[in-house]
Design a protein around this motif. Structure first.
Motif, PDB file in Angstrom:
ATOM      1  N   LEU A 405       0.992  -0.969  -0.155  1.00 57.81           N
ATOM      2  CA  LEU A 405       0.179  -0.050   0.437  1.00 57.81           C
ATOM      3  C   LEU A 405       0.671   1.561   0.151  1.00 57.81           C
ATOM      4  CD1 LEU A 405      -2.907  -0.587   3.012  1.00 57.81           C
ATOM      5  CD2 LEU A 405      -3.300  -0.152   0.277  1.00 57.81           C
ATOM      6  N   GLU A 406       0.680   2.465  -0.609  1.00 51.45           N
ATOM      7  CA  GLU A 406       1.193   3.796  -0.577  1.00 51.45           C
ATOM      8  C   GLU A 406      -0.351   5.038  -0.093  1.00 51.45           C
ATOM      9  OE1 GLU A 406       4.437   3.793  -3.433  1.00 51.45           O
ATOM     10  OE2 GLU A 406       2.769   4.347  -4.577  1.00 51.45           O
ATOM     11  N   LEU A 407       0.052   5.021   0.911  1.00 48.53           N
ATOM     12  CA  LEU A 407      -0.632   6.146   1.219  1.00 48.53           C
ATOM     13  C   LEU A 407      -0.331   7.642   1.508  1.00 48.53           C
ATOM     14  CD1 LEU A 407      -3.661   6.731   3.476  1.00 48.53           C
ATOM     15  CD2 LEU A 407      -1.567   6.942   5.470  1.00 48.53           C
ATOM     16  N   GLU A 408      -0.633   8.733   0.390  1.00 52.09           N
ATOM     17  CA  GLU A 408      -0.630  10.078  -0.113  1.00 52.09           C
ATOM     18  C   GLU A 408      -0.977  10.944   0.473  1.00 52.09           C
ATOM     19  OE1 GLU A 408       0.785  10.840  -4.980  1.00 52.09           O
ATOM     20  OE2 GLU A 408      -0.914  11.577  -4.236  1.00 52.09           O
ATOM     21  N   LEU A 409      -0.261  12.113   1.049  1.00 51.47           N
ATOM     22  CA  LEU A 409      -1.018  13.515   1.899  1.00 51.47           C
ATOM     23  C   LEU A 409      -0.096  14.132   1.012  1.00 51.47           C
ATOM     24  CD1 LEU A 409      -2.297  14.763   4.054  1.00 51.47           C
ATOM     25  CD2 LEU A 409       0.034  14.584   5.547  1.00 51.47           C
ATOM     26  N   THR A 410      -1.413  14.987   0.155  1.00 55.47           N
ATOM     27  CA  THR A 410      -1.218  16.734  -0.145  1.00 55.47           C
ATOM     28  C   THR A 410      -1.672  17.518   0.124  1.00 55.47           C
ATOM     29  OG1 THR A 410      -1.759  15.137  -2.621  1.00 55.47           O
ATOM     30  CG2 THR A 410      -0.881  17.767  -2.363  1.00 55.47           C
ATOM     31  N   ALA A 411      -0.839  18.436   0.436  1.00 52.93           N
ATOM     32  CA  ALA A 411      -0.782  19.366   0.922  1.00 52.93           C
ATOM     33  C   ALA A 411      -1.078  20.717   0.421  1.00 52.93           C
ATOM     34  CB  ALA A 411       0.152  20.147   2.681  1.00 52.93           C
ATOM     35  N   THR A 412      -2.306  21.756  -0.181  1.00 52.88           N
ATOM     36  CA  THR A 412      -2.076  22.933  -1.058  1.00 52.88           C
ATOM     37  C   THR A 412      -2.841  24.265   0.003  1.00 52.88           C
ATOM     38  OG1 THR A 412      -3.215  21.002  -2.169  1.00 52.88           O
ATOM     39  CG2 THR A 412      -3.429  23.565  -3.167  1.00 52.88           C
ATOM     40  N   ASP A 413      -1.712  24.920  -0.651  1.00 55.96           N
ATOM     41  CA  ASP A 413      -1.778  26.476  -0.284  1.00 55.96           C
ATOM     42  C   ASP A 413      -2.617  27.561  -0.708  1.00 55.96           C
ATOM     43  OD1 ASP A 413      -0.247  27.755  -2.047  1.00 55.96           O
ATOM     44  OD2 ASP A 413       1.488  28.236  -0.938  1.00 55.96           O
ATOM     45  N   GLN A 414      -2.932  28.781  -0.214  1.00 61.62           N
ATOM     46  CA  GLN A 414      -4.353  29.807  -0.929  1.00 61.62           C
ATOM     47  C   GLN A 414      -3.384  29.644  -2.449  1.00 61.62           C
ATOM     48  OE1 GLN A 414      -4.235  32.516   2.160  1.00 61.62           O
ATOM     49  NE2 GLN A 414      -5.385  31.927   3.128  1.00 61.62           N
ATOM     50  N   GLN A 415      -2.380  30.164  -2.614  1.00 59.52           N
ATOM     51  CA  GLN A 415      -2.191  30.212  -3.811  1.00 59.52           C
ATOM     52  C   GLN A 415      -1.445  28.906  -4.964  1.00 59.52           C
ATOM     53  OE1 GLN A 415      -0.226  31.748  -1.121  1.00 59.52           O
ATOM     54  NE2 GLN A 415      -1.860  33.476  -1.887  1.00 59.52           N
ATOM     55  N   GLY A 416      -2.483  27.559  -4.026  1.00 61.69           N
ATOM     56  CA  GLY A 416      -2.579  26.678  -5.330  1.00 61.69           C
ATOM     57  C   GLY A 416      -0.682  25.790  -5.132  1.00 61.69           C
ATOM     58  N   LEU A 417      -0.275  26.156  -4.103  1.00 57.39           N
ATOM     59  CA  LEU A 417       1.375  25.324  -4.654  1.00 57.39           C
ATOM     60  C   LEU A 417       1.312  24.133  -3.710  1.00 57.39           C
ATOM     61  CD1 LEU A 417       3.879  28.245  -3.865  1.00 57.39           C
ATOM     62  CD2 LEU A 417       3.328  27.320  -5.981  1.00 57.39           C
ATOM     63  N   THR A 418       1.892  23.607  -4.195  1.00 54.69           N
ATOM     64  CA  THR A 418       0.864  21.699  -3.417  1.00 54.69           C
ATOM     65  C   THR A 418       2.826  21.535  -2.576  1.00 54.69           C
ATOM     66  OG1 THR A 418       1.529  20.792  -5.369  1.00 54.69           O
ATOM     67  CG2 THR A 418      -0.646  21.475  -4.260  1.00 54.69           C
ATOM     68  N   HIS A 419       2.469  20.131  -1.769  1.00 53.30           N
ATOM     69  CA  HIS A 419       4.009  19.886  -2.116  1.00 53.30           C
ATOM     70  C   HIS A 419       2.787  17.857  -0.945  1.00 53.30           C
ATOM     71  CE1 HIS A 419       6.608  17.588   2.070  1.00 53.30           C
ATOM     72  NE2 HIS A 419       6.984  17.632   0.474  1.00 53.30           N
ATOM     73  N   THR A 420       3.545  17.013  -1.019  1.00 48.74           N
ATOM     74  CA  THR A 420       3.077  15.295  -1.295  1.00 48.74           C
ATOM     75  C   THR A 420       4.003  14.350  -0.744  1.00 48.74           C
ATOM     76  OG1 THR A 420       1.422  16.063  -3.470  1.00 48.74           O
ATOM     77  CG2 THR A 420       1.745  13.751  -2.322  1.00 48.74           C
ATOM     78  N   VAL A 421       4.079  13.980   0.413  1.00 47.26           N
ATOM     79  CA  VAL A 421       4.600  12.926   0.680  1.00 47.26           C
ATOM     80  C   VAL A 421       3.781  11.944   0.892  1.00 47.26           C
ATOM     81  CG1 VAL A 421       5.669  14.659   2.780  1.00 47.26           C
ATOM     82  CG2 VAL A 421       3.497  13.644   3.156  1.00 47.26           C
ATOM     83  N   VAL A 422       4.420  11.117   0.373  1.00 49.81           N
ATOM     84  CA  VAL A 422       4.019   9.313   0.424  1.00 49.81           C
ATOM     85  C   VAL A 422       4.947   7.831   0.911  1.00 49.81           C
ATOM     86  CG1 VAL A 422       3.406   6.888  -1.719  1.00 49.81           C
ATOM     87  CG2 VAL A 422       3.466   9.943  -1.742  1.00 49.81           C
ATOM     88  N   ARG A 423       3.896   7.351   1.943  1.00 44.02           N
ATOM     89  CA  ARG A 423       4.161   6.160   3.270  1.00 44.02           C
ATOM     90  C   ARG A 423       4.037   4.973   2.347  1.00 44.02           C
ATOM     91  NH1 ARG A 423       4.401   8.068   8.597  1.00 44.02           N
ATOM     92  NH2 ARG A 423       6.435   9.085   7.441  1.00 44.02           N
TER      93      ARG A 423
END
Length: 543
Positions: A405-423
């Motif tokens: 399994l891969e569990l992915e979390l993505t965070a998005t700021d107000q300007q649409g920039l994102t960061h994703t981490v995968v476990r």
């Protein structure tokens, strides 16, 4: 003026003196309906004879050639006729096939013994007819016609790659093909675009004669080939250093990752950059640099053009004064392993240099099952997604091994920039041994079929279908399935346990009748599955 005595379908009459007479015939049916026709009879007068002196029948012409003509006529009664007794007609005979022609009148002349014309433009096959008619004083005529064939040329039409379609005049065909044209004739050629060849889309690039995609060619005096070159669009790819960060922000762009499927364009691509998407090209370098002085959101555009002039574009967002958030996957830890059906809780959060701690609404999750056929050859199945939550849980899915399994979390700021981490979450597995009695027979376990004994690694708690073929031959003797060691049916599903286990299928001689003594059964009967009740400690009546 008088009524003739003859009443038959044919009649004869002798005109004794010169003059002009009108002979009439009247035809009537038994009901009194009638019709009449007349014909001029000129005893003492003979029709003239017309002669086309030039051009000769051997003359051939190209479009635009000046062709001179002369002619005369004589008459038995009048002698040489004056030019006023002559008339000319030029016709273009256009032939769909060798025998199917129709005429277009090009020009007429009256009362002249000579003249000239410019050979007209027309498609092939066609030829000219020049007709001269002489008329005497009594109105008798004679016409002669001279056929004038054109000079032709073979034109070949090709595409690169070969096999695409082109239109030449009213003809459309797959290249290469050859068309016959009249020298000097104008023909419209067109290269349709886009076209598909071998499953790939192609766009028109250029003609070998440098003409437009659709243009008019003038047929030359010698054979010639016209080639339309097609190409595939390049793919524009932007590489760059960080496109976010404090202002002023210096960004180095890179276009060298762009590609083109046409071998002739490799290493020959041209680049244009518009750093702020304002419609002005700012650079043609492959790796330009630009500094964004003030905070904001900008779109940098790259246009890639190949040697045929085919172009493609792509863009990238640049945000000086803004930095992407950072996502943190708090639970589960990377060391967690799971069995099918386990409940797995997850939680996470994100921070942003400009916004601080982001709300749960800025978070999104995705659970994927990576199924690996062999080694690193894996493909994904999306199991579940969550939006706008900071925590949750899921039940570990059932799937064959190898997989994880891969569990992915993505965070998005107000300007649409994102960061994703995968476990990555690996499963708990168990080794199951499969055998037959006698050993060496074939069993099917999941998607695998093989000769026993063999070992399969599976995920604990997963459902595995096992199957024992009814009849098998080993050592020259045929055997028939009897029982499974777990009491299951010939084909049944097992639930992978948490500890290693062996499953054996027992076979016996196939059913038959002995060849000596009294008849008796000599086979292994197939036993139905045994119904067993399994009591769990704590149930009423259990011990």
């Amino acid at each position: 003026g008088g009524r003739g005595a003859g009443a038959s379908a044919t009649a004869s009459h002798t005109y004794g003196t010169a003059g002009v007479f009108t002979a009439k015939v009247r035809v009537a049916d038994p009901h009194g309906a009638a019709d009449e026709k007349t014909v001029q009879i000129q005893p003492g007068n003979t029709a003239p004879t017309a002669f086309v002196d030039t051009p000769s029948a051997s003359l051939t012409w190209a479009v635009g050639d000046t062709v001179s003509f002369t002619g005369h006529a004589t008459d038995p009664q009048q002698g040489a006729l004056a030019a006023t007794a002559l008339s000319w007609q030029l016709r273009m005979q256009h032939c769909e096939t060798v025998s199917d022609c129709h005429a277009h009148v090009v020009q007429n002349w009256t009362g002249v013994a000579s003249g000239s014309f410019s050979a007209p433009d027309h498609g092939y096959p066609s030829y000219l007819d020049l007709a001269l008619t002489a008329t005497d004083a009594q109105g008798l005529t004679n016409t002669v016609v001279r056929r004038l064939d054109p000079k032709t040329v073979a034109l070949t039409f090709q595409t690169s790659p070969s096999g695409l379609s082109l239109s030449v005049g009213s003809f459309t065909g797959t290249t290469p093909f050859t068309r016959t044209a009249i020298q000097g004739a104008t023909t419209t050629v067109s290269a349709p675009s886009p076209q598909t060849h071998d499953g790939n889309p192609y766009l028109f690039g250029k003609w070998s004669d440098t003409g437009a995609q659709t243009h008019v060619i003038t047929a030359p005096a010698t054979a010639k080939t016209y080639t339309a070159t097609y190409g595939q669009l390049p793919t524009a790819v932007i590489g760059s250093t960080s496109t976010t960060g404090p202002a002023p922000l210096a960004v180095t762009f890179d276009a060298t990752g762009s590609t083109d499927p046409d071998p002739a364009d490799q290493g020959n691509l041209a680049y244009q950059w518009d750093f702020t998407n304002d419609g002005t090209w700012d650079s043609t370098a492959s790796r330009p640099a630009h500094t964004y002085a003030s905070p904001g959101a900008f779109t940098a555009k790259l246009r890639v053009t190949d040697t045929l002039g085919l172009a493609n574009e792509t863009t990238v967002q640049v945000q000086p004064g803004n930095t992407a958030p950072t996502a943190f996957l708090d639970t589960p830890s990377a060391s967690l392993t799971w069995a099918v059906g386990n409940t797995i809780a997850f939680s996470g959060h994100a921070t942003d240099p400009q916004q601080g701690t982001l709300a749960a609404s800025a978070l999104s999750w995705k659970l994927r099952l990576q199924h690996c056929v062999s080694g690193p050859d894996c493909h994904s199945h999306i199991v579940q997604t969550w939006t706008g939550v900071a925590s949750g849980s899921f039940s570990a899915p059932d799937h064959e091994y190898p997989s994880y399994l891969e569990l992915e979390l993505t965070a998005t700021d107000q300007q649409g920039l994102t960061h994703t981490v995968v476990r990555r979450l690996d499963p708990q597995t168990v080794l199951l041994t499969f055998d037959t009695v006698p050993t060496g027979m074939v069993l099917t376990v999941g998607s695998f079929t093989g000769a026993t004994p063999f070992v399969r690694e599976v995920i604990q708690g997963s459902s595995v279908t096992v199957n024992a073929p009814t009849l098998q031959t080993i050592g020259g003797a045929q055997h028939q399935f009897g029982t499974w060691s777990d009491g299951g049916a010939q084909s049944h599903v097992i639930i992978a346990p948490s500890a290693a286990q062996t499953y054996a299928a027992t076979y016996g001689p196939a059913c038959g009748v002995s060849s000596w003594g009294p008849k008796r059964r000599t086979c292994m009967p197939i036993r139905p599955p045994v119904n067993r009740r399994v009591s769990l400690w704590g149930e009423p009546g259990s011990r």
